[in-house]
Enzyme design. Structure first.
Site, PDB file in Angstrom:
ATOM      1  N   LYS A 188       0.839  -1.208   0.000  1.00  0.00           N
ATOM      2  CA  LYS A 188       0.000   0.000   0.000  1.00  0.00           C
ATOM      3  C   LYS A 188       0.876   1.262   0.000  1.00  0.00           C
ATOM      4  O   LYS A 188       0.615   2.205  -0.739  1.00  0.00           O
ATOM      5  CB  LYS A 188      -0.934   0.004   1.218  1.00  0.00           C
ATOM      6  CG  LYS A 188      -2.024  -1.048   1.131  1.00  0.00           C
ATOM      7  CD  LYS A 188      -2.870  -1.131   2.404  1.00  0.00           C
ATOM      8  CE  LYS A 188      -3.837  -2.310   2.308  1.00  0.00           C
ATOM      9  NZ  LYS A 188      -4.690  -2.480   3.485  1.00  0.00           N
TER      10      LYS A 188
ATOM     11  N   ASP B 167     -10.766   3.013   4.068  1.00  0.00           N
ATOM     12  CA  ASP B 167     -11.063   1.580   3.924  1.00  0.00           C
ATOM     13  C   ASP B 167     -12.561   1.380   3.665  1.00  0.00           C
ATOM     14  O   ASP B 167     -12.974   0.316   3.198  1.00  0.00           O
ATOM     15  CB  ASP B 167     -10.729   0.836   5.228  1.00  0.00           C
ATOM     16  CG  ASP B 167      -9.406   0.088   5.174  1.00  0.00           C
ATOM     17  OD1 ASP B 167      -9.034  -0.369   4.084  1.00  0.00           O
ATOM     18  OD2 ASP B 167      -8.776  -0.036   6.239  1.00  0.00           O
TER      19      ASP B 167
ATOM     20  N   GLN C 270      -4.588  -1.135   9.796  1.00  0.00           N
ATOM     21  CA  GLN C 270      -4.507  -2.455   9.167  1.00  0.00           C
ATOM     22  C   GLN C 270      -5.014  -3.532  10.129  1.00  0.00           C
ATOM     23  O   GLN C 270      -4.679  -3.529  11.316  1.00  0.00           O
ATOM     24  CB  GLN C 270      -3.045  -2.724   8.757  1.00  0.00           C
ATOM     25  CG  GLN C 270      -2.819  -4.009   7.983  1.00  0.00           C
ATOM     26  CD  GLN C 270      -3.416  -4.012   6.585  1.00  0.00           C
ATOM     27  OE1 GLN C 270      -3.692  -2.967   5.998  1.00  0.00           O
ATOM     28  NE2 GLN C 270      -3.606  -5.191   6.025  1.00  0.00           N
TER      29      GLN C 270
END
Ligand code: GUN
Length: 291
Positions: free
Chosen positions: A53, A120, A97
């Protein structure tokens, strides 16, 4: 005809489009979008995903900042850090995460993220927006799957689609996104579903988001079906230097001859989740600039 859906290519096309946009911001003397990534502990798979990412964000010109936190951080301390990120006006978005260590309640963490910065697309506000007229920051994996369906012109009209896995952020979110199209009949399956094989054998499209290698075998697949494999698992493979390899939910080699289109793992949905994260970051930036 090539049956393999190339997630690397589609994600790379999206990244090039966004890279151009961000360089035009720079030319106009504007600031660039900014993203923070919170990684708790050093879970190997998470570190690999996070590094991918970070690299992708840097490639397109997003100002990305990785925040590494100790594995034994308390929930309260993590919530405090999230609150600081929520309040940082020049930060457009951030992600935490997953998975998180056991002392931290994941839902409490998600609920504490400001929906405007939730790139997200995990918060209730953003997931709920799937079914509203005005879409907000949509769940990144689902958005990636929908983008593949659109860019490959996969015909969903009057088709039947089985979704395996009903997690809030992935399986259920994809189901809702598809249902919004009002074209396709969606069946969402879970570990308690009876006659799974009967359902999948009658499905034109199978989307599997379980995380169980070889869950979808060739006898479960109708001739000519489209398969989108969202699963990511690591299995032992002594022939690899790392000692493992990444596989999806689908018994790929045996299913391939039957399908009309299929996403490989790796190289299918995975890169699309990153492309969606970047799209959401750009969206959060635009919204932030208007504020
Ligand atoms: N862990 C595995 N996939 C994801 C993702 O898309 N977002 C976050 N935050 N954690 C993950």
């Amino acid at each position: 005809m090539n049956k393999i859906i190339d997630g690397i290519k589609v994600s790379s096309d999206i990244k090039s489009e966004i890279k151009k946009e961000i360089s035009s911001f720079k030319k106009d003397g504007k600031r660039v979008p900014s993203l923070s990534i919170v990684l708790v502990g050093n879970h190997t798979a998470s570190s690999i995903y996070v590094n991918a990412k970070v690299r992708a964000c840097k490639d397109v010109g997003i100002d990305v900042n990785l925040i590494n936190l100790n594995d034994n951080i308390s929930e309260l301390d993590l919530l405090e850090i999230i609150s600081e990120l929520n309040n940082k006006s020049d930060l457009d978005g951030f992600i935490v995460q997953l998975p998180l260590p056991p002392q931290v309640n994941v839902q409490n963490v998600i609920d504490s993220i400001s929906p405007a910065k939730d790139v997200d697309g995990f918060t209730n506000d953003n997931i709920g927006s799937i079914t509203s007229e005005v879409k907000k920051l949509l769940p990144a994996t689902g958005l990636g799957v929908m983008t593949l369906i659109e860019r490959y012109n996969i015909d969903i009209e009057s088709k039947s689609c089985a979704i395996l896995g009903s997690s809030r952020n992935v399986g259920a979110a994809i189901a809702q996104m598809l249902m919004q199209k009002e074209q396709v009949t969606v069946t969402v399956c879970n570990s308690k579903t009876k006659n799974l094989k009967e359902i999948t054998r009658n499905s034109d499209i199978i989307i599997s988001a379980v995380g169980k290698p070889n869950l979808v075998t060739s006898d479960m697949v109708k001739e000519g079906a489209v398969i989108i494999d969202v699963g990511i698992s690591r299995i032992r493979d002594d022939s690899k230097k790392s000692g493992y390899r990444i596989v999806g939910d689908v018994d790929y080699d045996n299913v391939l001859p039957k399908v009309s289109l299929i996403t490989p793992v790796p190289g299918g949905v995975g890169p699309m989740t990153i492309a969606s994260l970047i799209q959401n970051t750009l969206r959060a930036y635009r919204n932030n600039e208007k504020r």
